[in-house]
Scaffold this active site. Structure first.
Site, mmCIF file in Angstrom:
data_model
loop_
_atom_site.group_PDB
_atom_site.id
_atom_site.type_symbol
_atom_site.label_atom_id
_atom_site.label_comp_id
_atom_site.label_asym_id
_atom_site.label_seq_id
_atom_site.Cartn_x
_atom_site.Cartn_y
_atom_site.Cartn_z
ATOM 1 N N HIS A 1 -3.528 -5.433 1.298
ATOM 2 C CA HIS A 1 -2.777 -5.659 2.533
ATOM 3 C C HIS A 1 -2.741 -7.134 2.922
ATOM 4 C CE1 HIS A 1 -2.255 -1.483 4.086
ATOM 5 N NE2 HIS A 1 -3.295 -1.243 3.313
ATOM 6 N N GLU B 1 -0.868 -8.539 5.024
ATOM 7 C CA GLU B 1 -0.629 -8.694 6.473
ATOM 8 C C GLU B 1 -1.931 -8.595 7.271
ATOM 9 O OE1 GLU B 1 -0.499 -5.976 4.899
ATOM 10 O OE2 GLU B 1 -0.735 -4.229 6.192
ATOM 11 N N CYS C 1 0.818 -1.203 0.000
ATOM 12 C CA CYS C 1 0.000 0.000 0.000
ATOM 13 C C CYS C 1 0.863 1.270 0.000
ATOM 14 C CB CYS C 1 -0.981 -0.045 1.171
ATOM 15 S SG CYS C 1 -2.281 1.178 1.037
#
Lengths: 79, 259
Positions: B203, B205, B86
């Site tokens: 994302h 994560e 990002c």
């Protein structure tokens, strides 16, 4: 001396914000607005003494930080 | 292996990445302050999501001048795997690691939602555990994710198979309605010429535990763990960082595997 730097999106790059502003203006009655392009404006206060040095330093700053050459172009005015 | 996660003023997914690396995947993880130059022996560098320097001027425009970026540049030049997520993607674009730029989303809104991306290529350290065409459900959270590059650059990226992730629908089709931000060619992630620097807007994560709605992001981190363990990146790295020979933990000696 002072310099003004105008940063604008290149003509080939779509400007979603400009498009939104165009639509907004048309919706509040400005039917004659055909297009809006949004840009950025910077006023630089530089410790230079000649117009040439001012222009050159402002251009250098624009190249290095103020504009992203992939999507933007800029214009410098010495005041 | 050890993940190094860069912290810029305004990063806000640094701890998400740290949590995924350390607590979900059980790896070592270090937070790396942007004013430092020490990568603390990291095997993989993550530039996390957030709003580095408030996103003032342009996203990533100021972060690229942070001292740590010079170390990240050397790390990447030595073959080290670097992942931009990002805002990290935006920083890598501004810093010239990757071509192109991000424009405001087509919707002119900050979009926070789950999207589907298709893994287009598996010969990068971050996708080698994926299968080609695999669809991952991963959230996006950005206002400027509308990938732009000149037509010649897009052609080159396609020709060199450097589009790594593409926005698709749940059936893996790259239809216009599945493109959340207006990116050219529905590009969600790309890599550099050497393929060791990969960046994506979604994302991963935040998609490492089912409790968060998806664990599809895990495979990105598992890929790089596998890449490091198999010695794909480690030998050049040790050389670059002047690190002593023995590797940590259960990892096999990298040099042996490389030859």
């Amino acid at each position: 001396m002072k310099a003004r730097v105008y940063v604008t999106l290149k003509p080939s790059v779509f400007d979603p914000q400009g498009k939104t502003i165009t639509d907004a203006l048309q919706s509040i009655g400005y039917a004659g607005v055909e297009d809006v392009r949004q840009g950025k404006y910077f006023e630089l206060e530089l410790a230079t003494t000649t117009p040439e040095a001012t222009r050159s330093m402002a251009a250098d700053i624009a190249d290095k930080l103020l504009a992203n050459p992939v999507i933007e172009s800029y214009r410098v005015e010495v005041v | 292996m050890r993940f190094g996660i860069v912290v810029f003023p305004g990063s806000n997914c640094d701890h998400d990445a740290y949590h995924a690396a350390k607590h979900v995947l059980g790896q070592e993880a270090e937070l790396l302050w942007h004013k430092d130059r020490d990568l603390k022996g990291s095997d993989c560098i993550i530039l996390p999501g957030g709003f580095a320097h408030g996103d003032y001027l342009r996203t990533g425009a100021i972060a690229r001048f942070s001292p740590i970026m010079q170390s990240v540049k050397e790390f990447a030049a030595a073959g080290g795997p670097v992942l931009g997520i990002c805002n990290g993607f935006q920083v890598l674009l501004e810093a010239g690691f990757l071509p192109g730029a991000m424009l405001r989303n087509r919707s002119v809104r900050f979009q926070c939602e789950h999207v589907f991306v298709r893994v287009e290529q598996t010969d990068t350290p971050f996708t080698l555990a994926c299968t080609r065409g695999q669809v991952l459900k991963i959230p996006i959270a950005h206002g400027e994710g509308n990938y732009f590059a000149a037509p010649g650059v897009i052609e080159q990226l396609e020709r060199e198979r450097r589009v790594i992730f593409r926005y698709v629908n749940a059936s893996a089709e790259a239809v216009e309605s599945a493109n959340p931000n207006g990116s050219i060619a529905a590009i969600g992630g790309i890599c550099n010429e050497e393929r060791n620097v990969v960046a994506l807007m979604p994302h991963p994560e935040r998609a490492c535990e089912l409790a968060l709605g998806s664990s599809d992001g895990l495979v990105i981190f598992e890929s790089v763990i596998q890449a490091i363990r198999s010695g794909r990146c480690a030998a050049t790295l040790r050389h670059a960082q002047g690190r002593p020979e023995p590797s940590r933990g259960a990892s096999p000696p990298a040099a042996a595997l490389v030859q």
